[in-house]
Design a protein around this motif. Structure first.
Motif, PDB file in Angstrom:
ATOM      1  N   PHE A 199      16.239  27.484  14.584  1.00  0.00           N
ATOM      2  CA  PHE A 199      16.715  27.210  13.229  1.00  0.00           C
ATOM      3  C   PHE A 199      17.656  26.009  13.206  1.00  0.00           C
ATOM      4  O   PHE A 199      18.141  25.557  14.233  1.00  0.00           O
ATOM      5  CB  PHE A 199      17.443  28.436  12.672  1.00  0.00           C
ATOM      6  N   LYS A 200      17.907  25.559  11.994  1.00  0.00           N
ATOM      7  CA  LYS A 200      18.879  24.485  11.777  1.00  0.00           C
ATOM      8  C   LYS A 200      19.448  24.666  10.376  1.00  0.00           C
ATOM      9  O   LYS A 200      18.722  25.005   9.437  1.00  0.00           O
ATOM     10  CB  LYS A 200      18.208  23.120  11.898  1.00  0.00           C
ATOM     11  N   ILE A 201      20.741  24.423  10.253  1.00  0.00           N
ATOM     12  CA  ILE A 201      21.374  24.432   8.941  1.00  0.00           C
ATOM     13  C   ILE A 201      21.628  22.978   8.557  1.00  0.00           C
ATOM     14  O   ILE A 201      22.270  22.236   9.298  1.00  0.00           O
ATOM     15  CB  ILE A 201      22.672  25.260   8.947  1.00  0.00           C
ATOM     16  N   VAL A 202      21.080  22.593   7.409  1.00  0.00           N
ATOM     17  CA  VAL A 202      21.222  21.230   6.897  1.00  0.00           C
ATOM     18  C   VAL A 202      21.809  21.324   5.497  1.00  0.00           C
ATOM     19  O   VAL A 202      21.240  21.984   4.628  1.00  0.00           O
ATOM     20  CB  VAL A 202      19.855  20.497   6.836  1.00  0.00           C
ATOM     21  N   TYR A 224      15.815  39.508  11.088  1.00  0.00           N
ATOM     22  CA  TYR A 224      17.065  38.856  11.502  1.00  0.00           C
ATOM     23  C   TYR A 224      18.019  38.760  10.326  1.00  0.00           C
ATOM     24  O   TYR A 224      17.609  38.690   9.169  1.00  0.00           O
ATOM     25  CB  TYR A 224      16.777  37.472  12.083  1.00  0.00           C
ATOM     26  N   ASP A 225      19.283  38.758  10.628  1.00  0.00           N
ATOM     27  CA  ASP A 225      20.365  38.721   9.643  1.00  0.00           C
ATOM     28  C   ASP A 225      20.540  37.287   9.133  1.00  0.00           C
ATOM     29  O   ASP A 225      20.956  36.407   9.886  1.00  0.00           O
ATOM     30  CB  ASP A 225      21.647  39.212  10.334  1.00  0.00           C
ATOM     31  N   PRO A 226      20.261  37.023   7.848  1.00  0.00           N
ATOM     32  CA  PRO A 226      20.372  35.654   7.337  1.00  0.00           C
ATOM     33  C   PRO A 226      21.802  35.112   7.341  1.00  0.00           C
ATOM     34  O   PRO A 226      22.014  33.902   7.472  1.00  0.00           O
ATOM     35  CB  PRO A 226      19.832  35.752   5.908  1.00  0.00           C
ATOM     36  N   VAL A 227      22.780  35.970   7.247  1.00  0.00           N
ATOM     37  CA  VAL A 227      24.179  35.529   7.208  1.00  0.00           C
ATOM     38  C   VAL A 227      24.645  35.106   8.601  1.00  0.00           C
ATOM     39  O   VAL A 227      25.458  34.186   8.740  1.00  0.00           O
ATOM     40  CB  VAL A 227      25.084  36.632   6.614  1.00  0.00           C
ATOM     41  N   SER A 228      24.091  35.714   9.638  1.00  0.00           N
ATOM     42  CA  SER A 228      24.522  35.388  11.003  1.00  0.00           C
ATOM     43  C   SER A 228      24.288  33.924  11.353  1.00  0.00           C
ATOM     44  O   SER A 228      25.041  33.343  12.125  1.00  0.00           O
ATOM     45  CB  SER A 228      23.816  36.287  12.018  1.00  0.00           C
ATOM     46  N   TYR A 229      23.267  33.330  10.797  1.00  0.00           N
ATOM     47  CA  TYR A 229      22.995  31.922  11.082  1.00  0.00           C
ATOM     48  C   TYR A 229      24.183  31.048  10.675  1.00  0.00           C
ATOM     49  O   TYR A 229      24.483  30.058  11.326  1.00  0.00           O
ATOM     50  CB  TYR A 229      21.749  31.452  10.325  1.00  0.00           C
ATOM     51  N   ALA A 281      27.867  33.050  12.544  1.00  0.00           N
ATOM     52  CA  ALA A 281      27.934  33.090  14.008  1.00  0.00           C
ATOM     53  C   ALA A 281      27.224  31.897  14.648  1.00  0.00           C
ATOM     54  O   ALA A 281      27.255  31.742  15.854  1.00  0.00           O
ATOM     55  CB  ALA A 281      27.318  34.387  14.520  1.00  0.00           C
ATOM     56  N   ASP A 282      26.562  31.078  13.818  1.00  0.00           N
ATOM     57  CA  ASP A 282      25.755  29.965  14.303  1.00  0.00           C
ATOM     58  C   ASP A 282      24.761  30.447  15.354  1.00  0.00           C
ATOM     59  O   ASP A 282      24.509  29.786  16.356  1.00  0.00           O
ATOM     60  CB  ASP A 282      26.621  28.830  14.847  1.00  0.00           C
ATOM     61  N   SER A 283      24.238  31.644  15.115  1.00  0.00           N
ATOM     62  CA  SER A 283      23.216  32.199  15.996  1.00  0.00           C
ATOM     63  C   SER A 283      22.336  33.151  15.195  1.00  0.00           C
ATOM     64  O   SER A 283      22.722  33.616  14.122  1.00  0.00           O
ATOM     65  CB  SER A 283      23.845  32.938  17.181  1.00  0.00           C
ATOM     66  N   ALA A 284      21.170  33.409  15.746  1.00  0.00           N
ATOM     67  CA  ALA A 284      20.245  34.343  15.108  1.00  0.00           C
ATOM     68  C   ALA A 284      20.508  35.733  15.674  1.00  0.00           C
ATOM     69  O   ALA A 284      20.304  35.966  16.857  1.00  0.00           O
ATOM     70  CB  ALA A 284      18.816  33.907  15.386  1.00  0.00           C
ATOM     71  N   GLU A 285      20.978  36.625  14.822  1.00  0.00           N
ATOM     72  CA  GLU A 285      21.261  37.989  15.251  1.00  0.00           C
ATOM     73  C   GLU A 285      20.287  38.939  14.575  1.00  0.00           C
ATOM     74  O   GLU A 285      20.065  38.852  13.368  1.00  0.00           O
ATOM     75  CB  GLU A 285      22.691  38.382  14.886  1.00  0.00           C
ATOM     76  N   LYS A 286      19.736  39.832  15.336  1.00  0.00           N
ATOM     77  CA  LYS A 286      18.823  40.827  14.799  1.00  0.00           C
ATOM     78  C   LYS A 286      19.602  41.763  13.873  1.00  0.00           C
ATOM     79  O   LYS A 286      20.700  42.206  14.207  1.00  0.00           O
ATOM     80  CB  LYS A 286      18.211  41.611  15.956  1.00  0.00           C
ATOM     81  N   GLY A 287      19.045  42.011  12.695  1.00  0.00           N
ATOM     82  CA  GLY A 287      19.668  42.936  11.773  1.00  0.00           C
ATOM     83  C   GLY A 287      19.257  44.365  12.090  1.00  0.00           C
ATOM     84  O   GLY A 287      18.407  44.608  12.945  1.00  0.00           O
ATOM     85  N   LYS A 288      19.871  45.296  11.377  1.00  0.00           N
ATOM     86  CA  LYS A 288      19.590  46.720  11.582  1.00  0.00           C
ATOM     87  C   LYS A 288      18.915  47.276  10.335  1.00  0.00           C
ATOM     88  O   LYS A 288      19.347  47.006   9.209  1.00  0.00           O
ATOM     89  CB  LYS A 288      20.892  47.476  11.831  1.00  0.00           C
ATOM     90  N   GLU A 289      17.894  48.057  10.568  1.00  0.00           N
ATOM     91  CA  GLU A 289      17.188  48.676   9.450  1.00  0.00           C
ATOM     92  C   GLU A 289      18.130  49.531   8.611  1.00  0.00           C
ATOM     93  O   GLU A 289      17.968  49.660   7.400  1.00  0.00           O
ATOM     94  CB  GLU A 289      16.025  49.512   9.988  1.00  0.00           C
ATOM     95  N   SER A 290      19.163  50.084   9.244  1.00  0.00           N
ATOM     96  CA  SER A 290      20.122  50.939   8.545  1.00  0.00           C
ATOM     97  C   SER A 290      21.086  50.137   7.662  1.00  0.00           C
ATOM     98  O   SER A 290      21.788  50.709   6.835  1.00  0.00           O
ATOM     99  CB  SER A 290      20.920  51.770   9.548  1.00  0.00           C
ATOM    100  N   ILE A 291      21.109  48.814   7.838  1.00  0.00           N
ATOM    101  CA  ILE A 291      21.956  47.952   6.998  1.00  0.00           C
ATOM    102  C   ILE A 291      21.031  46.963   6.293  1.00  0.00           C
ATOM    103  O   ILE A 291      20.960  45.778   6.628  1.00  0.00           O
ATOM    104  CB  ILE A 291      23.031  47.211   7.824  1.00  0.00           C
ATOM    105  N   ALA A 292      20.284  47.460   5.339  1.00  0.00           N
ATOM    106  CA  ALA A 292      19.290  46.664   4.631  1.00  0.00           C
ATOM    107  C   ALA A 292      19.717  46.439   3.185  1.00  0.00           C
ATOM    108  O   ALA A 292      20.509  47.204   2.629  1.00  0.00           O
ATOM    109  CB  ALA A 292      17.941  47.362   4.674  1.00  0.00           C
ATOM    110  N   ALA A 334      29.726  43.689   6.610  1.00  0.00           N
ATOM    111  CA  ALA A 334      30.383  42.485   6.081  1.00  0.00           C
ATOM    112  C   ALA A 334      29.347  41.410   5.774  1.00  0.00           C
ATOM    113  O   ALA A 334      29.437  40.732   4.735  1.00  0.00           O
ATOM    114  CB  ALA A 334      31.419  41.972   7.074  1.00  0.00           C
ATOM    115  N   ASN A 335      28.370  41.245   6.643  1.00  0.00           N
ATOM    116  CA  ASN A 335      27.326  40.249   6.388  1.00  0.00           C
ATOM    117  C   ASN A 335      26.468  40.645   5.190  1.00  0.00           C
ATOM    118  O   ASN A 335      26.097  39.793   4.371  1.00  0.00           O
ATOM    119  CB  ASN A 335      26.450  40.049   7.626  1.00  0.00           C
ATOM    120  N   LYS A 336      26.176  41.927   5.081  1.00  0.00           N
ATOM    121  CA  LYS A 336      25.416  42.413   3.929  1.00  0.00           C
ATOM    122  C   LYS A 336      26.172  42.109   2.639  1.00  0.00           C
ATOM    123  O   LYS A 336      25.596  41.619   1.668  1.00  0.00           O
ATOM    124  CB  LYS A 336      25.153  43.912   4.060  1.00  0.00           C
TER     125      LYS A 336
END
Length: 152
Positions: free
Chosen positions: A109-112, A39-44, A47-58, A72-74
């Motif tokens: 997840f939760k952001i604190v 999962y994309d750590p920046v999306s949390y 986007a306030d959501s868990a988005e699956k990342g792409k192996e091609s953008i690692a 952009a998230n990378k």
């Protein structure tokens, strides 16, 4: 007194997270070398959501591979990895209060205070719900237990 201890724990965890690398790779929750189950750590945060990342953008940060849903998230992660990396190596925050490394559901997840915490959510047990009931007590315990783990 509790506030002083909590502040000292937060300060020491911040100092550890600012190191390069912050702790041994053996303390990360990885699947085939990939953090957060891909999962994309920046999306949390963005986007306030868990988005699956792409192996091609690692991106490999200190030997830990992260996947991203966009370039952009990378780039945001590259500019400030400490801001986006999950706490406790990506293990369940609730279980960490007992010093346990437990798998997570990356969509729970939760952001604190600007930090990403992940939780176990399987077999009718959602530890985020339990965490929310006792966060004030559990957070300093989890911080203390995590410090014990990474010192070994």
């Amino acid at each position: 007194m509790k506030q002083v201890v909590f502040l000292l724990l937060l300060l020491s965890s911040w100092q550890l997270s600012a190191q390069d690398p912050p702790y041994a790779k053996k303390h990360y929750n990885l699947q085939k070398g990939v953090a957060i189950q891909g999962y994309d750590p920046v999306s949390y945060f963005k986007a306030d959501s868990a988005e699956k990342g792409k192996e091609s953008i690692a991106y490999n940060h200190n030997g830990i591979v992260y996947y991203f849903s966009s370039q952009a998230n990378k780039q945001a992660f590259i500019e400030n990895p400490a801001k986006y990396e999950p706490q406790y190596g990506g293990y369940c925050a609730y279980a960490m209060a007992d010093g346990d490394k437990v798998k997570i559901d990356p969509e729970t997840f939760k952001i604190v205070d600007g930090k990403l915490y992940l939780f176990y959510n399987f077999r009718l047990t959602n530890t985020l719900k339990l965490w929310n009931k006792e966060e004030t007590e559990l957070l300093p315990k989890a911080e203390m237990e995590w410090l014990k783990i990474i010192k070994n």
